[in-house]
Design a protein around this motif. Structure first.
Motif, PDB file in Angstrom:
ATOM      1  N   LEU A 132       2.383  -6.304   5.134  1.00  0.00           N
ATOM      2  CA  LEU A 132       2.690  -5.328   4.092  1.00  0.00           C
ATOM      3  C   LEU A 132       4.140  -4.878   4.214  1.00  0.00           C
ATOM      4  N   GLU A 133       4.682  -4.417   3.108  1.00  0.00           N
ATOM      5  CA  GLU A 133       6.045  -3.889   3.085  1.00  0.00           C
ATOM      6  C   GLU A 133       6.016  -2.518   2.425  1.00  0.00           C
ATOM      7  N   VAL A 134       6.404  -1.502   3.172  1.00  0.00           N
ATOM      8  CA  VAL A 134       6.428  -0.139   2.650  1.00  0.00           C
ATOM      9  C   VAL A 134       7.803   0.121   2.039  1.00  0.00           C
ATOM     10  N   ARG A 135       7.814   0.422   0.751  1.00  0.00           N
ATOM     11  CA  ARG A 135       9.064   0.709   0.048  1.00  0.00           C
ATOM     12  C   ARG A 135       9.096   2.200  -0.263  1.00  0.00           C
ATOM     13  N   ARG A 136       9.965   2.899   0.410  1.00  0.00           N
ATOM     14  CA  ARG A 136      10.026   4.352   0.275  1.00  0.00           C
ATOM     15  C   ARG A 136      10.244   4.754  -1.181  1.00  0.00           C
ATOM     16  N   GLY A 137       9.370   5.620  -1.659  1.00  0.00           N
ATOM     17  CA  GLY A 137       9.477   6.112  -3.021  1.00  0.00           C
ATOM     18  C   GLY A 137       8.887   5.183  -4.064  1.00  0.00           C
ATOM     19  N   ASP A 138       8.375   4.024  -3.636  1.00  0.00           N
ATOM     20  CA  ASP A 138       7.855   3.049  -4.601  1.00  0.00           C
ATOM     21  C   ASP A 138       6.427   2.629  -4.295  1.00  0.00           C
ATOM     22  N   VAL A 181      -2.089   0.787   7.462  1.00  0.00           N
ATOM     23  CA  VAL A 181      -0.957   0.258   6.697  1.00  0.00           C
ATOM     24  C   VAL A 181       0.248   0.077   7.606  1.00  0.00           C
ATOM     25  N   ARG A 182       0.476   1.053   8.482  1.00  0.00           N
ATOM     26  CA  ARG A 182       1.610   0.958   9.406  1.00  0.00           C
ATOM     27  C   ARG A 182       1.474  -0.274  10.302  1.00  0.00           C
ATOM     28  N   ALA A 183       0.256  -0.546  10.769  1.00  0.00           N
ATOM     29  CA  ALA A 183       0.029  -1.700  11.639  1.00  0.00           C
ATOM     30  C   ALA A 183       0.289  -3.010  10.895  1.00  0.00           C
ATOM     31  N   LEU A 184      -0.194  -3.114   9.653  1.00  0.00           N
ATOM     32  CA  LEU A 184       0.008  -4.344   8.887  1.00  0.00           C
ATOM     33  C   LEU A 184       1.459  -4.496   8.436  1.00  0.00           C
ATOM     34  N   GLU A 186      -7.969 -10.452  -3.771  1.00  0.00           N
ATOM     35  CA  GLU A 186      -7.893  -9.221  -4.567  1.00  0.00           C
ATOM     36  C   GLU A 186      -6.504  -8.593  -4.459  1.00  0.00           C
ATOM     37  N   TRP A 187      -5.870  -8.785  -3.313  1.00  0.00           N
ATOM     38  CA  TRP A 187      -4.476  -8.390  -3.134  1.00  0.00           C
ATOM     39  C   TRP A 187      -3.669  -9.670  -2.990  1.00  0.00           C
ATOM     40  N   THR A 188      -2.722  -9.889  -3.861  1.00  0.00           N
ATOM     41  CA  THR A 188      -1.897 -11.095  -3.794  1.00  0.00           C
ATOM     42  C   THR A 188      -0.466 -10.731  -3.417  1.00  0.00           C
ATOM     43  N   VAL A 189       0.248 -11.715  -2.901  1.00  0.00           N
ATOM     44  CA  VAL A 189       1.625 -11.489  -2.463  1.00  0.00           C
ATOM     45  C   VAL A 189       2.472 -10.985  -3.630  1.00  0.00           C
ATOM     46  N   GLY A 190       3.214  -9.916  -3.361  1.00  0.00           N
ATOM     47  CA  GLY A 190       4.096  -9.344  -4.369  1.00  0.00           C
ATOM     48  C   GLY A 190       3.508  -8.174  -5.127  1.00  0.00           C
ATOM     49  N   THR A 191       2.195  -7.942  -4.978  1.00  0.00           N
ATOM     50  CA  THR A 191       1.567  -6.842  -5.711  1.00  0.00           C
ATOM     51  C   THR A 191       1.579  -5.561  -4.883  1.00  0.00           C
ATOM     52  N   ARG A 192       1.514  -4.440  -5.581  1.00  0.00           N
ATOM     53  CA  ARG A 192       1.458  -3.145  -4.901  1.00  0.00           C
ATOM     54  C   ARG A 192       0.006  -2.794  -4.621  1.00  0.00           C
ATOM     55  N   ILE A 193      -0.277  -2.361  -3.408  1.00  0.00           N
ATOM     56  CA  ILE A 193      -1.652  -2.012  -3.056  1.00  0.00           C
ATOM     57  C   ILE A 193      -1.955  -0.600  -3.558  1.00  0.00           C
ATOM     58  N   PRO A 194      -3.229  -0.219  -3.642  1.00  0.00           N
ATOM     59  CA  PRO A 194      -3.567   1.129  -4.119  1.00  0.00           C
ATOM     60  C   PRO A 194      -2.941   2.219  -3.253  1.00  0.00           C
TER      61      PRO A 194
END
Length: 218
Positions: A64-70, A55-58, A27-35
């Motif tokens: 996961l990759e957290v992109r500030r502002g995105d 999210v922080r742990a993953l 349901e979540w694939t590489v490269g997609t933005r999660i809800p």
């Protein structure tokens, strides 16, 4: 599905497992933005703070990759894939080839024994895509089809741990696949792997993969 706080495990751990399930189920694939946090908190039945910690742990593990502002994006399908993603790009390509041989020869033998008709249809489509990309001189399509063919062989083992391990290679393999390296010998080697799995001959499958990787390493 709301998570229960009645178990000994924390809600953060349960939220992490819920996210892992979404990744494993595709349901979540590489490269997609999660809800976004509010939507994810509602879906999991936990607070936004719990989601934030999960999210922080993953993100710390590289899944996961957290992109500030995105927003937050899927960087890898699981922790194994994230680890391999970091490591494969930093080691000698010959070492990668040796690990591939260890995994892919066993995978080919198991695929020959266990493959289903659905597996064969998928592999047939990938072989056709690979050939079409070669004819069209489409380097990106070729890299995608080639990497997906090798993953398709592993998928045909129906061994979830083996699939998870190999999936860690796939993203990196795409960057190492070059249309300019394709030769008649290499194309024939892929056909030999395909035919051995189709005819359910494990010995021939091992020999075919060994020959393919030997050709690739020359």
């Amino acid at each position: 599905m709301p998570l229960s706080a009645t178990t000994s495990r924390s809600l953060v751990d349960q939220a992490i497992d819920g996210m892992r399930d979404l990744l494993a189920d595709g349901e979540w694939t590489v490269g997609t933005r999660i809800p976004a946090e509010p939507e994810l908190a509602a879906a999991l039945g936990v607070s936004r703070n719990t989601v934030r910690e999960a999210v922080r742990a993953l993100a710390h593990t590289g899944v996961l990759e957290v992109r500030r502002g995105d927003g937050t994006y899927v960087a890898a399908a699981n922790e194994v894939a994230a680890m391999m993603r970091r490591r494969v790009g930093r080691v000698d390509p010959q070492h990668v080839l040796e690990v591939r041989q260890a995994i892919e020869t066993q995978a080919a033998a198991l695929a020959a024994e266990r493959r289903s008709e659905d597996d064969m249809r998928a592999l047939t489509e990938l072989m056709e895509r690979r050939a079409a990309a070669t004819a069209a001189k489409d380097a990106d399509a070729f890299a995608d089809a080639d990497a997906e063919f090798h993953l398709g062989v592993v998928t045909a083992t129906h061994n979830p741990l083996l699939i998870e391990l190999y999936a860690g290679f796939e993203g990196n393999l795409r960057t190492m696949i070059h249309l300019g390296d394709e030769t008649t010998d290499l194309a024939d080697a892929h056909v030999a792997v395909f035919d051995a799995i189709r005819t359910q001959d494990p010995g021939a499958a091992v020999a075919a993969v060994t020959g393919l990787l030997h050709t690739l390493g020359r």
